[in-house]
Scaffold this motif. Structure first.
Motif, short mmCIF file in Angstrom:
data_model
loop_
_atom_site.label_atom_id
_atom_site.label_comp_id
_atom_site.label_asym_id
_atom_site.label_seq_id
_atom_site.Cartn_x
_atom_site.Cartn_y
_atom_site.Cartn_z
N LEU A 185 34.57 6.92 12.06
CA LEU A 185 34.64 6.61 10.63
C LEU A 185 33.29 6.06 10.16
CD1 LEU A 185 37.65 4.97 8.90
CD2 LEU A 185 35.37 4.22 8.35
N PHE A 186 32.72 6.74 9.16
CA PHE A 186 31.44 6.31 8.60
C PHE A 186 31.64 5.87 7.17
CE2 PHE A 186 28.20 7.49 11.69
CZ PHE A 186 28.98 8.22 12.59
N SER A 187 31.04 4.74 6.85
CA SER A 187 31.20 4.23 5.49
C SER A 187 29.95 3.40 5.15
CB SER A 187 32.46 3.36 5.45
OG SER A 187 32.70 2.94 4.14
N ALA A 188 29.43 3.59 3.94
CA ALA A 188 28.24 2.82 3.57
C ALA A 188 28.62 1.38 3.27
CB ALA A 188 27.57 3.45 2.35
N THR A 189 29.83 1.20 2.77
CA THR A 189 30.27 -0.15 2.37
C THR A 189 31.68 -0.37 2.91
OG1 THR A 189 31.08 0.82 0.33
CG2 THR A 189 28.91 -0.20 0.23
N TYR A 190 32.05 -1.62 3.02
CA TYR A 190 33.40 -1.92 3.51
C TYR A 190 34.20 -2.64 2.44
CZ TYR A 190 31.72 -1.12 8.25
OH TYR A 190 31.20 -0.57 9.37
N ALA A 211 22.45 -1.10 8.72
CA ALA A 211 21.76 -1.85 7.65
C ALA A 211 22.72 -2.97 7.32
CB ALA A 211 21.53 -0.96 6.44
N ARG A 212 22.19 -4.07 6.78
CA ARG A 212 23.11 -5.12 6.40
C ARG A 212 24.12 -4.55 5.43
NH1 ARG A 212 19.89 -8.69 3.63
NH2 ARG A 212 18.10 -7.46 4.22
N ARG A 213 25.33 -5.07 5.53
CA ARG A 213 26.38 -4.51 4.70
C ARG A 213 26.04 -4.62 3.22
NH1 ARG A 213 31.83 -7.11 6.08
NH2 ARG A 213 31.09 -6.68 8.16
N ASN A 214 26.32 -3.55 2.51
CA ASN A 214 26.10 -3.53 1.06
C ASN A 214 24.65 -3.79 0.65
OD1 ASN A 214 28.75 -3.05 0.87
ND2 ASN A 214 29.33 -5.09 0.21
N THR A 215 23.75 -3.58 1.56
CA THR A 215 22.35 -3.74 1.16
C THR A 215 21.65 -2.39 1.26
OG1 THR A 215 21.88 -4.41 3.40
CG2 THR A 215 21.95 -6.15 1.75
N PRO A 216 20.80 -2.10 0.30
CA PRO A 216 20.12 -0.82 0.33
C PRO A 216 19.05 -0.79 1.41
CG PRO A 216 19.42 -2.14 -1.54
CD PRO A 216 20.49 -2.91 -0.85
N ALA A 217 18.65 0.41 1.73
CA ALA A 217 17.60 0.60 2.73
C ALA A 217 16.38 -0.25 2.36
CB ALA A 217 17.22 2.08 2.77
N GLU A 327 28.79 -1.15 -6.33
CA GLU A 327 28.49 -0.52 -5.03
C GLU A 327 27.88 0.87 -5.20
OE1 GLU A 327 31.78 -0.93 -2.38
OE2 GLU A 327 31.31 -3.04 -2.04
N ASP A 328 28.17 1.51 -6.33
CA ASP A 328 27.56 2.82 -6.56
C ASP A 328 26.04 2.71 -6.68
OD1 ASP A 328 29.83 4.28 -6.43
OD2 ASP A 328 30.17 4.39 -8.59
N TYR A 329 25.58 1.55 -7.11
CA TYR A 329 24.12 1.35 -7.19
C TYR A 329 23.52 1.53 -5.79
CZ TYR A 329 19.63 -1.01 -7.79
OH TYR A 329 18.29 -1.30 -7.80
N VAL A 330 24.18 0.94 -4.80
CA VAL A 330 23.69 1.05 -3.42
C VAL A 330 23.70 2.51 -2.97
CG1 VAL A 330 24.06 0.29 -1.04
CG2 VAL A 330 24.52 -1.28 -2.93
N HIS A 331 24.78 3.21 -3.31
CA HIS A 331 24.84 4.62 -2.93
C HIS A 331 23.73 5.42 -3.62
CE1 HIS A 331 28.53 4.15 -0.85
NE2 HIS A 331 29.23 3.82 -1.91
N ARG A 332 23.57 5.15 -4.89
CA ARG A 332 22.56 5.90 -5.65
C ARG A 332 21.17 5.73 -5.05
NH1 ARG A 332 23.38 4.83 -12.05
NH2 ARG A 332 25.38 5.84 -12.37
N ILE A 333 20.79 4.49 -4.83
CA ILE A 333 19.41 4.30 -4.39
C ILE A 333 19.24 4.68 -2.92
CG2 ILE A 333 19.12 2.51 -6.17
CD1 ILE A 333 18.69 0.55 -3.90
N GLY A 334 20.38 4.88 -2.24
CA GLY A 334 20.31 5.40 -0.86
C GLY A 334 19.80 6.83 -0.81
N GLY A 359 26.35 -7.91 -11.92
CA GLY A 359 27.26 -7.56 -10.81
C GLY A 359 26.48 -6.97 -9.63
N ILE A 360 25.48 -6.14 -9.97
CA ILE A 360 24.67 -5.52 -8.91
C ILE A 360 23.86 -6.59 -8.18
CG2 ILE A 360 22.68 -4.00 -8.53
CD1 ILE A 360 23.88 -2.28 -10.88
N GLU A 361 23.29 -7.50 -8.95
CA GLU A 361 22.45 -8.53 -8.32
C GLU A 361 23.31 -9.47 -7.46
OE1 GLU A 361 18.59 -8.71 -11.21
OE2 GLU A 361 20.26 -10.00 -11.77
N ARG A 362 24.55 -9.69 -7.91
CA ARG A 362 25.44 -10.53 -7.07
C ARG A 362 25.75 -9.81 -5.76
NH1 ARG A 362 27.48 -11.92 -11.88
NH2 ARG A 362 29.12 -10.36 -11.88
#
Ligand code: AMP
Length: 456
Positions: A185-190, A211-217, A327-334, A359-362
């Motif tokens: 199972l692969f998931s960018a976020t939990y 990568a740290r969870r929920n953090t972009p590259a 969380e979509d922000y993280v996916h997008r910039i990934g 929300g993104i910055e939090r």
């Protein structure tokens, strides 16, 4: 660390060398040996980390070394589920690429294209099937697919599958698989839902985090450009031209917004295509291919369509509108800063989006740098409008100013704003509006009416 130490067979090492990869990425060095041992894994890895090879290489090896359980009937032995057609196509390409020196067969099935050619391929027998959930279930209901001999299941981008509402489909598919199997199972976020799915699905999984969870590259530089909502398009055209960006992926919140922006960019003389769920599969594939070849400079996409796009070394991602879900922000910039290359993620943020930005910055646990582009300073008198209302604005519809700031806008466009944008877009940066082209020398007022812009 080299690929040689991971326990992969000579055929797979040759395929890796053909690709020019000199060393495994972190997710590959962690996941490959564990998968080869037959263990289940729960991997927190986003697109761009090399996760596809991370599961495809050991999967190919497991299938090629384990004896066939059902000689003579060639059932599907590995099932890879992905949320989108594009990702399915890309994963299938990877399976072909990495499996080129092995006698295994594979195919991909997804919706939006004819089902009969897929049925024929399945009939001939495939070892590895890459699929989106909906079309997979269509085949199941037509009895053109037997999943009773699946040995390995991969859920790729599982978080997005749940976001897209695929959980009921996934449950139905799981019920069709044999109890005894290996699950990856692969998931960018939990989220809690992912945790619950993992608990139900996985047997004593090895957990892998790259990568740290929920953090972009880490390689992605991120910046916010505050700008008025009605001037985003001008600013985008300006940046593409002034910075001479050749390959930019731009995100909008809605399909309609993607179409409209793409059309406007074309009018600005910037080759562009839109990719979203309302486009036929053929149109989406063509747009992506043109973008990859460099014939289309700006690909405008919605979150769902862009999910999993694998474009080598994508240098720029622009959030034309911030996503509704942080969380979509993280996916997008990934999509940028992939596999060791540096990338740039730019967000054009207007007054309506301050809450979304918060929300993104939090989520990121840090403030993002804000840089105002000279000539595009936000007008402090413009008030926030609800985002939902704006996403319903239809083509050509006029959005009414709430604060009676038409005068303000007139001041801006007639003065600093319009003139600077006009002169920049007509400058030497290489993207200027073709003189006399329809729409050239025009911009839209806050009320949506086309207006003349002073000549540059
Ligand atoms: P993925 O995260 O699977 O979408 O992979 C992102 C990109 O990294 C793809 O374009 C792969 O071809 C590339 N890639 C995968 N593994 C490696 C590696 N070991 N070295 C360099 N590039 C890689």
């Amino acid at each position: 660390m080299s690929f040689d130490t991971l326990g992969l067979s000579a055929e797979l090492l040759r395929a890796v060398a053909d690709q020019g990869y000199s060393e495994p990425t972190p997710v590959q060095s962690k996941a490959i040996p564990v998968i080869l041992q037959g263990r289940d894994i729960l991997a927190g890895a986003q697109t761009g980390t090399g996760k596809t090879a991370g599961f495809t290489l050991p999967l190919l090896q497991c299938l090629s070394t384990r004896p066939q359980q059902h000689p003579g009937r060639r059932p599907v032995r590995a099932l890879i589920l992905t949320p989108t057609r594009e990702l399915a196509a890309q994963v299938a390409e990877s399976v072909n690429t990495y499996g080129r020196h092995l006698p295994l067969t594979s195919t991909v099935i997804f919706g939006g294209v004819k089902i009969n050619p897929q049925i024929q391929k399945l009939r001939r027998g495939v070892d590895i099937l890459v699929a989106t959930p909906g079309r997979l279930l269509d085949h199941v209901s037509q009895k053109t697919l037997d999943l009773s001999a699946v040995e390995i299941l991969v859920l790729d981008e599982a978080d997005r599958m749940l976001d897209m509402g695929f959980l009921p489909d996934i449950r139905r598919i799981l019920a069709l698989l044999p109890q005894q199997r290996q699950n990856l199972l692969f998931s960018a976020t939990y989220s809690d839902d992912i945790r619950r799915l993992a608990d139900k699905l996985l047997d004593a999984p090895v957990q892998i985090e790259v990568a740290r969870r929920n953090t972009p590259a880490e390689l992605v530089s991120q910046v916010i450009h505050p700008v008025d909502r009605e001037r985003k398009r001008e600013l985008l055209s300006f940046m593409v031209g002034a910075e001479n960006w050749r390959q930019v992926l731009v995100f909008t919140r809605t399909k309609h917004g993607a179409n409209r922006l793409s059309g406007q960019l074309e009018k600005d003389g910037i080759s562009s295509a839109a990719i979203h769920g309302n486009k036929s599969q053929g149109a989406r594939t063509r747009a992506l291919a043109d973008f990859k070849r460099g014939e289309v400079r700006v690909l405008v996409a919605t979150d769902i369509a862009a999910r999993g796009l694998d474009i080598d070394q994508l240098p720029h991602v622009v959030n034309y509108e911030l996503p509704n879900v942080a969380e979509d922000y993280v996916h997008r910039i990934g999509r940028t800063g992939r596999a060791g290359n540096e990338g740039q993620a730019v967000s054009l943020v207007c007054v309506d989006e301050h809450q979304l930005l918060g929300g993104i910055e939090r989520l990121l646990k840090r403030d993002l740098p804000k840089v105002v582009i000279p000539g595009y300073e936000p007008d402090p008198s413009i008030r926030a409008e609800p985002i939902l209302r704006r996403s319903n604005v239809r083509a050509g519809a006029k959005s009414k100013p709430r604060n009676g700031s038409g005068q303000q806008q007139g001041r801006r466009s007639g003065g600093n704003g319009g003139a600077s944008a006009g002169s920049r877009s007509g400058g030497s940066a290489g993207h200027g509006q073709p003189k006399g082209a329809p729409g050239a020398n025009r911009s839209r007022t806050f009320s949506g009416k086309p207006r003349r812009r002073p000549a540059a």
